[in-house]
Scaffold this active site. Structure first.
Site, PDB file in Angstrom:
ATOM      1  N   TYR A   1       0.852  -1.203   0.000  1.00 24.19           N
ATOM      2  CA  TYR A   1       0.000   0.000   0.000  1.00 24.19           C
ATOM      3  C   TYR A   1       0.885   1.250   0.000  1.00 24.19           C
ATOM      4  O   TYR A   1       0.664   2.181  -0.778  1.00 24.19           O
ATOM      5  CB  TYR A   1      -0.955   0.006   1.216  1.00 24.19           C
ATOM      6  CG  TYR A   1      -1.781   1.272   1.254  1.00 24.19           C
ATOM      7  CD1 TYR A   1      -2.744   1.520   0.276  1.00 24.19           C
ATOM      8  CD2 TYR A   1      -1.572   2.243   2.240  1.00 24.19           C
ATOM      9  CE1 TYR A   1      -3.488   2.702   0.283  1.00 24.19           C
ATOM     10  CE2 TYR A   1      -2.312   3.424   2.251  1.00 24.19           C
ATOM     11  CZ  TYR A   1      -3.266   3.643   1.265  1.00 24.19           C
ATOM     12  OH  TYR A   1      -3.987   4.820   1.264  1.00 24.19           O
TER      13      TYR A   1
ATOM     14  N   LYS B   1       1.322   4.432  -2.821  1.00 24.83           N
ATOM     15  CA  LYS B   1       1.160   5.868  -2.536  1.00 24.83           C
ATOM     16  C   LYS B   1       2.475   6.624  -2.779  1.00 24.83           C
ATOM     17  O   LYS B   1       2.438   7.798  -3.150  1.00 24.83           O
ATOM     18  CB  LYS B   1       0.615   6.068  -1.126  1.00 24.83           C
ATOM     19  CG  LYS B   1      -0.833   5.597  -0.970  1.00 24.83           C
ATOM     20  CD  LYS B   1      -1.782   6.361  -1.910  1.00 24.83           C
ATOM     21  CE  LYS B   1      -3.228   5.935  -1.767  1.00 24.83           C
ATOM     22  NZ  LYS B   1      -4.148   6.750  -2.578  1.00 24.83           N
TER      23      LYS B   1
HETATM   24  P1  NDP Z   1     -13.353   4.622   1.133  1.00 26.42           P
HETATM   25  O1  NDP Z   1     -13.198   3.144   1.168  1.00 26.42           O
HETATM   26  O2  NDP Z   1     -14.407   5.248   1.976  1.00 26.42           O
HETATM   27  O3  NDP Z   1     -13.566   5.102  -0.384  1.00 26.42           O
HETATM   28  C1  NDP Z   1     -12.809   4.563  -1.425  1.00 26.42           C
HETATM   29  C2  NDP Z   1     -13.457   4.920  -2.744  1.00 26.42           C
HETATM   30  O4  NDP Z   1     -12.649   4.398  -3.795  1.00 26.42           O
HETATM   31  C3  NDP Z   1     -14.849   4.342  -2.892  1.00 26.42           C
HETATM   32  O5  NDP Z   1     -15.710   5.289  -3.470  1.00 26.42           O
HETATM   33  C4  NDP Z   1     -14.639   3.189  -3.836  1.00 26.42           C
HETATM   34  O6  NDP Z   1     -15.779   3.034  -4.658  1.00 26.42           O
HETATM   35  C5  NDP Z   1     -13.474   3.702  -4.688  1.00 26.42           C
HETATM   36  N1  NDP Z   1     -12.765   2.623  -5.348  1.00 26.42           N
HETATM   37  C6  NDP Z   1     -12.033   1.632  -4.802  1.00 26.42           C
HETATM   38  N2  NDP Z   1     -11.583   0.816  -5.759  1.00 26.42           N
HETATM   39  C7  NDP Z   1     -12.056   1.308  -6.937  1.00 26.42           C
HETATM   40  C8  NDP Z   1     -11.952   0.896  -8.286  1.00 26.42           C
HETATM   41  N3  NDP Z   1     -11.271  -0.203  -8.652  1.00 26.42           N
HETATM   42  N4  NDP Z   1     -12.551   1.637  -9.239  1.00 26.42           N
HETATM   43  C9  NDP Z   1     -13.234   2.750  -8.905  1.00 26.42           C
HETATM   44  N5  NDP Z   1     -13.390   3.173  -7.653  1.00 26.42           N
HETATM   45  C10 NDP Z   1     -12.812   2.450  -6.680  1.00 26.42           C
HETATM   46  O7  NDP Z   1     -11.918   5.201   1.510  1.00 26.42           O
HETATM   47  P2  NDP Z   1     -11.342   6.701   1.531  1.00 26.42           P
HETATM   48  O8  NDP Z   1     -12.360   7.681   1.159  1.00 26.42           O
HETATM   49  O9  NDP Z   1     -10.637   6.866   2.802  1.00 26.42           O
HETATM   50  O10 NDP Z   1     -10.241   6.575   0.382  1.00 26.42           O
HETATM   51  C11 NDP Z   1     -10.165   7.449  -0.716  1.00 26.42           C
HETATM   52  C12 NDP Z   1      -8.715   7.623  -1.114  1.00 26.42           C
HETATM   53  O11 NDP Z   1      -8.017   8.215  -0.026  1.00 26.42           O
HETATM   54  C13 NDP Z   1      -7.971   6.339  -1.427  1.00 26.42           C
HETATM   55  O12 NDP Z   1      -7.118   6.586  -2.533  1.00 26.42           O
HETATM   56  C14 NDP Z   1      -7.140   6.082  -0.168  1.00 26.42           C
HETATM   57  O13 NDP Z   1      -5.989   5.339  -0.439  1.00 26.42           O
HETATM   58  C15 NDP Z   1      -6.827   7.494   0.239  1.00 26.42           C
HETATM   59  N6  NDP Z   1      -6.468   7.723   1.625  1.00 26.42           N
HETATM   60  C16 NDP Z   1      -7.278   7.337   2.652  1.00 26.42           C
HETATM   61  C17 NDP Z   1      -6.903   7.622   3.970  1.00 26.42           C
HETATM   62  C18 NDP Z   1      -7.714   7.189   5.139  1.00 26.42           C
HETATM   63  O14 NDP Z   1      -7.149   7.047   6.247  1.00 26.42           O
HETATM   64  N7  NDP Z   1      -9.013   6.991   5.012  1.00 26.42           N
HETATM   65  C19 NDP Z   1      -5.691   8.386   4.268  1.00 26.42           C
HETATM   66  C20 NDP Z   1      -4.898   8.728   3.100  1.00 26.42           C
HETATM   67  C21 NDP Z   1      -5.304   8.424   1.846  1.00 26.42           C
HETATM   68  P3  NDP Z   1     -16.420   1.638  -5.123  1.00 26.42           P
HETATM   69  O15 NDP Z   1     -16.026   0.602  -4.124  1.00 26.42           O
HETATM   70  O16 NDP Z   1     -17.888   1.921  -5.166  1.00 26.42           O
HETATM   71  O17 NDP Z   1     -15.841   1.435  -6.479  1.00 26.42           O
HETATM   72  C1  8X3 Z   2      -4.229   5.764   4.616  1.00 26.83           C
HETATM   73  C2  8X3 Z   2      -3.499   6.203   5.831  1.00 26.83           C
HETATM   74  O1  8X3 Z   2      -1.900   5.390   7.658  1.00 26.83           O
HETATM   75  O2  8X3 Z   2      -3.811   4.002   7.125  1.00 26.83           O
HETATM   76  O3  8X3 Z   2      -3.518   6.118   3.457  1.00 26.83           O
HETATM   77  O4  8X3 Z   2      -1.968   4.122   5.602  1.00 26.83           O
HETATM   78  S1  8X3 Z   2      -2.769   4.853   6.574  1.00 26.83           S
END
Ligand code: NDP
Ligand code: 8X3
Length: 249
Positions: free
Chosen positions: A150, A154
């Protein structure tokens, strides 16, 4: 402003759509769970916002290209692309990781983001403006134990953001990388494959970021004057310094 968002069915992407749902803006929301897209569309349209939806798996190059063709036909251009779709699957030592999970993360977080960028950037180049906002992570700045693949995805987003910015410089296209720390969305539920207890534990004892915090940040970056671009922005909750250092209560 015409705003295209990947992964708008939950978490950051949904909150970003809600934040940008203002008079004068048009939204194109995408994700795999189309019933959620439809519900969000209905919700936002009640306030008079024009919202288009497309069921999209960013790993599917053909679907991504079809989306870009539809966007070109109906919008003729895009002002803001938020490359948000992404996920973590599992948290295992490198010698015990599930290679299927690795494939999914690499295909979504790296290749999916690239496919969407490749398909949409030419529309921005043609209009000589646009803003690509990539959602990276603190995991793309500092690695942590069992974060291996992961984190690697990133770090790749960070590298892609940097090089995209250079490549698109002549075309007046902004590229911003927003790197959130831990935020309470469905992220951990997905990572731990539906194990709610395990996912909940991740946020026990401290106040994590909320999806709305990231939506506010994206909105701020997207509404700066044309001559200003935030290149790289790391945002954590107050009790987190980076991927490793967190304070409990
Ligand atoms: P969620 O799981 O709440 O949302 C993830 C979103 O990504 C969903 O809408 C999902 O939609 C979509 N998704 C996943 N796989 C696919 C795919 N193959 N095609 C299209 N859409 C996809 O998580 P977050 O909102 O937290 O995550 C959003 C982004 O932020 C990600 O890139 C994550 O890595 C990043 N992030 C998150 C952090 C956290 O702590 N929450 C911190 C830092 C970064 P669906 O399943 O309907 O396709
Ligand atoms: C998501 C934040 O710390 O869970 O990107 O990897 S962490």
């Amino acid at each position: 402003m015409k705003v295209l968002i990947t992964g708008a069915t939950s978490g950051f992407g949904k909150a970003i759509a809600e934040k940008f749902a203002l008079p004068g803006n048009e939204l194109w929301i995408t994700g795999r769970r189309t019933e959620r897209l439809d519900a969000l569309q209905q919700d936002l349209q009640q306030n008079g916002i024009i919202v288009k939806t497309t069921g999209l798996d960013v790993r599917d190059k053909q679907s991504v290209n079809a989306l870009a063709a539809a966007v070109e036909q109906e919008w003729h251009g895009v002002d803001v692309l938020v490359n948000n779709a992404g996920l973590a699957l599992g948290a295992n030592s490198i010698d015990e990781g599930d290679t299927e999970d690795w494939d999914d993360m690499i295909d979504t977080n790296i290749k999916g983001l690239l496919y969407v960028t490749r398909a949409i950037a030419p529309l921005m180049r043609r209009q000589r403006s646009g803003h690509i906002i990539n959602i990276g992570s603190t995991a793309g700045k500092v690695v942590y134990q069992n974060g291996n693949v992961y984190c690697a995805t990133k770090f790749a987003v960070d590298a892609i953001s940097q090089s995209t910015r250079i490549d698109l410089l002549p075309h007046r296209i902004k590229v911003t990388s927003i790197n959130p720390g831990m935020a309470e969305t469905e992220f951990s539920l997905v990572r731990f494959k539906g194990d709610g207890a395990k996912a909940g534990q991740v946020y026990n004892g401290f106040e994590a970021l909320r999806a709305e915090d990231i939506a506010d940040t994206v909105y701020y970056c997207a509404t700066l004057p044309p001559h200003v671009c935030i290149n790289d922005l790391t945002i954590t909750c107050t009790q987190q310094a980076n991927s490793i250092y967190k304070a409990g209560n």
